[in-house]
Scaffold this active site. Structure first.
Site, PDB file in Angstrom:
ATOM      1  N   HIS A 173       0.834  -1.182  -0.087  1.00 50.77           N
ATOM      2  CA  HIS A 173      -0.086   0.046   0.027  1.00 50.77           C
ATOM      3  C   HIS A 173       1.094   1.227  -0.023  1.00 50.77           C
ATOM      4  CE1 HIS A 173       0.555  -0.334   4.254  1.00 50.77           C
ATOM      5  NE2 HIS A 173       0.524   1.095   4.453  1.00 50.77           N
ATOM      6  N   ASP A 203       0.264  -7.773   2.100  1.00 48.18           N
ATOM      7  CA  ASP A 203       0.333  -6.284   1.674  1.00 48.18           C
ATOM      8  C   ASP A 203       1.899  -6.138   1.570  1.00 48.18           C
ATOM      9  OD1 ASP A 203      -0.149  -3.656   1.445  1.00 48.18           O
ATOM     10  OD2 ASP A 203      -0.163  -3.283   3.634  1.00 48.18           O
ATOM     11  N   ASN A 281       5.444   4.522   9.368  1.00 47.40           N
ATOM     12  CA  ASN A 281       6.157   3.327   9.733  1.00 47.40           C
ATOM     13  C   ASN A 281       5.790   1.936   8.788  1.00 47.40           C
ATOM     14  OD1 ASN A 281       5.852   4.613  12.826  1.00 47.40           O
ATOM     15  ND2 ASN A 281       7.919   3.248  12.207  1.00 47.40           N
ATOM     16  N   SER A 282       4.727   2.097   8.112  1.00 43.38           N
ATOM     17  CA  SER A 282       4.621   0.919   7.116  1.00 43.38           C
ATOM     18  C   SER A 282       5.492   0.491   6.440  1.00 43.38           C
ATOM     19  CB  SER A 282       3.094   1.470   6.160  1.00 43.38           C
ATOM     20  OG  SER A 282       2.111   1.579   6.932  1.00 43.38           O
ATOM     21  N   THR A 298       2.958  -3.472   9.191  1.00 43.42           N
ATOM     22  CA  THR A 298       2.035  -3.353   8.046  1.00 43.42           C
ATOM     23  C   THR A 298       0.736  -2.448   8.257  1.00 43.42           C
ATOM     24  OG1 THR A 298       0.636  -4.655   6.278  1.00 43.42           O
ATOM     25  CG2 THR A 298       0.860  -5.425   8.455  1.00 43.42           C
ATOM     26  N   ALA A 299       0.281  -2.578   9.710  1.00 45.17           N
ATOM     27  CA  ALA A 299      -0.906  -1.937  10.052  1.00 45.17           C
ATOM     28  C   ALA A 299      -0.941  -1.631  11.545  1.00 45.17           C
ATOM     29  CB  ALA A 299      -2.119  -2.902   9.756  1.00 45.17           C
TER      30      ALA A 299
END
Length: 330
Positions: A173, A203, A281-282, A298-299
């Protein structure tokens, strides 16, 4: 093999000539004793030299033993404890988190996605684009005077180098929908990167940088199979474009599931952690106290519109992330 030196005994004295019977030897000669074999050994005789050397060696060995014996002392556990305590009192040792950050820092990169200005005008073109958030400050090219073909920053994220040839892992993403992706390495080198692989179910995206530093250092990856709740972890990245930033915490849980706020995707087998993570930070690494990567951030879970950290973050185990790059499993 070298032959040892051979030493023969003293040569015998030449045979004396017979004395005529009619002329007896003088009285003094008759009374003086015959020279013995011992008297014929001179001071330079090899036998005497070796004997002297042996005596001196024995005396030296005895002296060393006598001198060393009193100085020997057995080291006790109390001595070791005192030395360790003295070191702790006189030296400031780095924390576990500081050592972990120092190990992973050369492998962390800033990932920025760019889109053409002509696409920004069309909201539908960027709908669902996940490269958020925009970095602090005005976006590049946002002055309204740039041509439609100029590119502006759409968002910022994080990546981690897993192969020293410039192969980088990040979140899908972060780069999806972008026209150009650029990465900035630890030494400030900026390079364009291309997407070479994706794993939508986790992701994940794999990038290949077009240029890399001469002293590129890849991260060390470690299996997440032996992680336990309570293990210390460190998240490193660029929250809101600020960084690299580090935040420490622990593993809060394993094998968690998460559904994106849009409800389009559900991920499973995630690592739950409480180290602070925010948009930006993703794609960054989640590392152990040895600086070894066990997951890709990731989330974050936040049911409010703010989408900021409330204490629950998720990371994809590195086993899944490594397979996205075609690397063998642990």
């Amino acid at each position: 093999m070298r032959r040892p030196a051979l030493y023969s005994s003293s040569r015998p004295a030449p045979a004396q000539q017979e004395t005529p019977a009619a002329q007896p030897a003088p009285e003094t000669a008759a009374t003086s004793p015959a020279p013995s074999r011992r008297s014929r050994l001179s001071a330079s005789s090899p036998m005497l030299l070796w004997a002297a050397i042996a005596v001196l060696a024995a005396l030296l060995a005895t002296s060393l033993v006598l001198n060393l014996k009193p100085s020997q002392r057995r080291i006790t556990q109390q001595d070791i404890n005192a030395a360790v305590l003295k070191t702790l009192e006189t030296q400031n040792l780095p924390s576990e988190y500081a050592k972990a950050y120092e190990n992973i820092r050369p492998s962390v990169v800033r990932v920025v996605s760019y889109v053409k200005k002509s696409r920004v005008k069309d909201d539908k073109a960027l709908r669902g684009h996940g490269a958020k958030p925009k970095p602090l400050g005005p976006a590049q090219g946002a002055d309204g005077n740039a041509a439609d073909d100029d590119e502006i920053e759409a968002g910022v994220g994080t990546g981690v180098v897993i192969v020293d040839k410039g192969i980088i892992l990040t979140n899908l993403h972060v780069v999806s929908g972008s026209d150009t992706v650029k990465v900035t390495f630890f030494d400030g080198l900026e390079a364009t990167a291309t997407v070479t692989g994706v794993q939508p179910e986790n992701d994940l995206a794999v990038l290949q940088a077009q240029k890399i530093p001469d002293d590129m250092i890849a991260a060390t990856m470690r299996s997440a199979g032996d992680l336990l709740p309570g293990d210390k972890v460190l998240a490193v990245g660029y929250p809101f474009g600020i960084g690299p930033s580090a935040s420490g915490g622990i593993v809060s849980g394993l094998k968690r599931s998460f559904r994106s706020p849009e409800g389009k995707q559900e991920m499973s087998n995630l690592i739950q952690f409480d180290a602070a993570a925010n948009p930006g930070n993703s794609g960054g690494p989640l590392v152990t106290m040895d600086g070894e990567v066990v997951g890709i951030v990731t989330a974050i879970l936040n049911p409010t519109p703010a989408r900021t950290f409330l204490g629950i973050g998720f990371a994809v185990p590195i086993e899944n992330a490594a397979s996205a790059a075609g690397l063998p499993p642990f």
